[in-house]
Design an enzyme around this catalytic site. Sequence first.
Site, PDB file in Angstrom:
ATOM      1  CG  HIS A  77      -0.406   0.028   2.550  1.00 15.69           C
ATOM      2  ND1 HIS A  77      -0.158   1.192   3.238  1.00 15.69           N
ATOM      3  CD2 HIS A  77      -0.043  -0.964   3.392  1.00 15.69           C
ATOM      4  CE1 HIS A  77       0.321   0.920   4.439  1.00 15.69           C
ATOM      5  NE2 HIS A  77       0.415  -0.388   4.560  1.00 15.69           N
ATOM      6  CG  ASP A  79      -2.558   4.173   2.857  1.00 21.30           C
ATOM      7  OD1 ASP A  79      -2.196   3.077   2.395  1.00 21.30           O
ATOM      8  OD2 ASP A  79      -3.326   4.276   3.836  1.00 21.30           O
ATOM      9  CD  GLU A 174      -2.981  -1.428   5.589  1.00 20.34           C
ATOM     10  OE1 GLU A 174      -2.992  -2.487   6.236  1.00 20.34           O
ATOM     11  OE2 GLU A 174      -2.494  -0.376   6.054  1.00 20.34           O
ATOM     12  CD  GLU A 175      -1.228   2.417   7.725  1.00 25.02           C
ATOM     13  OE1 GLU A 175      -1.881   2.061   8.720  1.00 25.02           O
ATOM     14  OE2 GLU A 175      -0.073   2.035   7.483  1.00 25.02           O
ATOM     15  CG  ASP A 197       1.918  -3.600   5.199  1.00 27.59           C
ATOM     16  OD1 ASP A 197       2.819  -2.835   5.605  1.00 27.59           O
ATOM     17  OD2 ASP A 197       0.717  -3.364   5.350  1.00 27.59           O
ATOM     18  CG  HIS A 380       0.879   3.461  12.505  1.00 34.87           C
ATOM     19  ND1 HIS A 380      -0.400   2.984  12.692  1.00 34.87           N
ATOM     20  CD2 HIS A 380       1.266   2.980  11.297  1.00 34.87           C
ATOM     21  CE1 HIS A 380      -0.748   2.247  11.646  1.00 34.87           C
ATOM     22  NE2 HIS A 380       0.250   2.234  10.793  1.00 34.87           N
TER      23      HIS A 380
HETATM   24 ZN   LIG Z   1       1.043  -1.326   6.412  1.00 37.98          ZN
END
Ligand SMILES: [Zn+2]
Length: 409
Positions: A77, A79, A174-175, A197, A380
């Site tokens: 992904h 994003d 995705e997030e 991922d 994150h």
């Molecule tokens: Zn991810």
Amino acid sequence: MSVLDRFIRYASIDTRSDEHSPTVPSTPGQLVLLRILAEELRAIGLEDVTLDTNGYLMATVPATAGHAVPVIGLLAHVDTSPEMPGTRVRPLVHERYDGRDLVLPDDPTAVLRASEIPELAAQLGHDIVTASGLTLLGADDKAGVAEIVSAADYLMRHPEIPHGAIRIAFTPDEEIGRGADHFDVARFGAVCAYTLDGGARGELEYESFSADAMTLTFGGFNTHPGYAKGRMINAIRVASRFIDRLPTAELSPETTDGYEGFVHPYQLEASVDRTRVKILIRDFVTASLAEKEALVERLAREVVDATPGATLDIRLDEPYRNMREVLDHHPLVVEHAREAMRRAGVVPIEKPIRGGTDGSRLSFMGLPTPNLFAGEHNFHSRLEWVSVQDMEKAVEVIVELAKVWEERA
Ligand SMILES: [Zn+2]
């Protein structure tokens, strides 16, 4: 171009998704990166490069094998998490890590210490990439993107390696849980796929939570509080009695790990007239979700029944299911990934994901999709990091995976 050079280029583009946006993709920054990737894939020589208006980029590494080989897919992904700042990301390479503190220069209080991060302590000799202290890095999942592009580039430059057609897709949002929403499985045309991922070198994930979401709305009756005697029914009080009865010593996120599920109240919208409680229900066994939901409903009914005039409404949503329920019917998908890792000198680390991935949903949409390591750590966070050598290893695993599928077809 190296996987590191690619990663640094992608990381500098702000691609944070936005859950409050109604557009698809949710932010224009994602399209900026997707267009750059489309150009790059064409330049490498990939075929059928398409970028649709929803922000799904697909492409094909054409087959080189002399016989029929199942088409496999690779996904990542574009994003990054909206929870952290993501503009002007400045990736820094800390070469030949020797256990020293990695101080991030734009905020000297942001420090990666081996004593606090055991996975970092295990990376002696690696080149470690971090952000500069003010933003996330975006290794989740631009490391995966860079690894897939680099593997595709390698395969295009080595046509002597026999493999089947490989489909590639880079996806948005995705997030914010929308990554699979507009994924066209039929157009993708692969028998299975792998998301790149995951975290530490060797991670191979094919079990995720099964997830339900309950919304309980407690209804009361509001009047002027000065003249409310015998008339007012306060939904806030009813809801708080219910929340207080939810299990805490067990069945809560704070007290469970491994294969244990939980019941998690995570959002409250309160007024006297109407109070809404949102609850996540999680378990690795889909059938066990119903038991937990029955418990929640019983506790809610008890407090409502004890309050004359109060009402209760319950809504149930099903965001995703444990991908293993699909992957168990396609054992070769995981087995070939294990074999590819072994050939690349990587010991597979197989553990359940205490969450969901796009693969959880894609698996139930007809595309069995486990998750492979991409080298991401501290997702994150301002302290997010990735090892260059782990990214290179992931590229090697992808190449081996293509070979294994060809050999065993
Ligand atoms: Zn991810």
